[in-house]
Design a protein around this motif. Structure first.
Motif, mmCIF file in Angstrom:
data_model
loop_
_atom_site.group_PDB
_atom_site.id
_atom_site.type_symbol
_atom_site.label_atom_id
_atom_site.label_comp_id
_atom_site.label_asym_id
_atom_site.label_seq_id
_atom_site.Cartn_x
_atom_site.Cartn_y
_atom_site.Cartn_z
ATOM 1 N N CYS A 222 -0.442 -27.139 -44.938
ATOM 2 C CA CYS A 222 -1.474 -26.812 -43.844
ATOM 3 C C CYS A 222 -2.218 -28.058 -43.575
ATOM 4 N N TYR A 223 -2.606 -28.952 -44.447
ATOM 5 C CA TYR A 223 -3.271 -30.178 -44.358
ATOM 6 C C TYR A 223 -2.415 -31.086 -43.325
ATOM 7 N N ARG A 224 -0.911 -31.189 -43.667
ATOM 8 C CA ARG A 224 -0.141 -32.116 -42.928
ATOM 9 C C ARG A 224 0.096 -31.548 -41.591
ATOM 10 N N LEU A 225 0.127 -30.211 -41.393
ATOM 11 C CA LEU A 225 0.284 -29.658 -40.084
ATOM 12 C C LEU A 225 -0.614 -29.965 -38.965
ATOM 13 N N VAL A 226 -2.028 -29.781 -39.712
ATOM 14 C CA VAL A 226 -3.341 -29.936 -39.018
ATOM 15 C C VAL A 226 -3.426 -31.541 -38.484
#
Length: 257
Positions: A222-226
């Motif tokens: 989720c961090y990578r995506l955001v």
């Protein structure tokens, strides 16, 4: 299986673990290698719960009676890595008491040891191994798909019940960002709540599915995506354009995370 049957009680006192070992041995080759039944299959064979089966497999591995084998064996039969059961090898050199050696010629010149209680734990040097065909390849495609579906359901249930948020995995096509983890990352990044469209998620998954060696936790993904969405929004704002989610150059920047 004869090896598992001949284990002395003092080598394995846990009756449930012994039951799991016996059933696991039924799926191994004659050399004890390459057993990869799913936890749901072993649960059906033993009558135990899948969680108990997993605990007993851990206990057997810690006791040295089994160890993880060549995982490529399962990969030959199951394409999706997240659906592959663990491949185990039985440690035939441990635990069982070998039958007493007989004088040459005492056993009709076959070179085999005498049987004890109908079980032949070990053979003399040079003797052919007793047949013990593996059942791994005797299942139908329908049975295999059912086992895989059961395994996925069990993994999802286990992930929901077990606080294992830090477990790392490779990206897969059916991944859905956890709502809370994604919301938390969006809030931390200072972005609007609706800043991650479905198109961005599809492009993100497509890029990382091609990189199975990249592992991260659910929160990490989720961090990578955001971070990727944030980067695209910043660059698009500088160009006076909408974010272009077809640009995958962000993957190089996040590759080391």
């Amino acid at each position: 299986m004869s090896w598992a049957l001949s284990l002395p009680t003092e080598s394995l006192k846990d009756s449930s673990a012994r039951h799991v070992l016996l059933c696991l041995a039924n799926y191994a080759g004659s050399n004890g290698a390459g057993a990869f039944p799913s936890a749901s299959t072993l649960a059906q064979d033993t009558g135990l719960s899948e969680r108990t089966v997993r605990y007993k497999l851990d206990d057997l591995e810690k006791s040295g009676l089994i160890q993880k084998g060549n995982q490529a064996i399962a990969a030959v039969h199951i394409d999706r890595h997240d659906r592959r059961p663990v491949v185990y090898d039985l440690q035939l050199s441990r635990g069982a008491n070998p039958a007493p050696r007989t004088k040459r010629g005492a056993d009709d010149a076959t070179g085999c040891n005498s049987q004890q209680n109908g079980v032949q734990p070990e053979t003399e040097r040079g003797a052919a191994a007793a047949p013990n065909p593996s059942l791994n390849h005797q299942v139908t495609e329908e049975q295999l798909q059912r086992e895989l579906a059961d395994e996925i359901e069990q993994q999802e249930q286990f992930a929901a019940e077990c606080p294992a948020a830090n477990r790392r995995f490779a990206m897969f096509a059916a991944w859905v960002p956890p709502t809370k983890a994604l919301s938390d990352q969006i809030s931390i990044a200072g972005l609007p709540a609706d800043c991650v469209p479905d198109e961005a998620i599809r492009k993100f998954k497509g890029f990382h599915c091609a990189k199975p060696n990249t592992l991260d936790s659910a929160a990490g993904w989720c961090y990578r995506l955001v971070q990727w969405v944030k980067r695209e929004r910043v660059q698009a704002a500088g160009r006076g354009q909408e974010p272009d989610f077809n640009d995958t150059s962000w993957g190089d920047d996040l590759g080391g995370l």
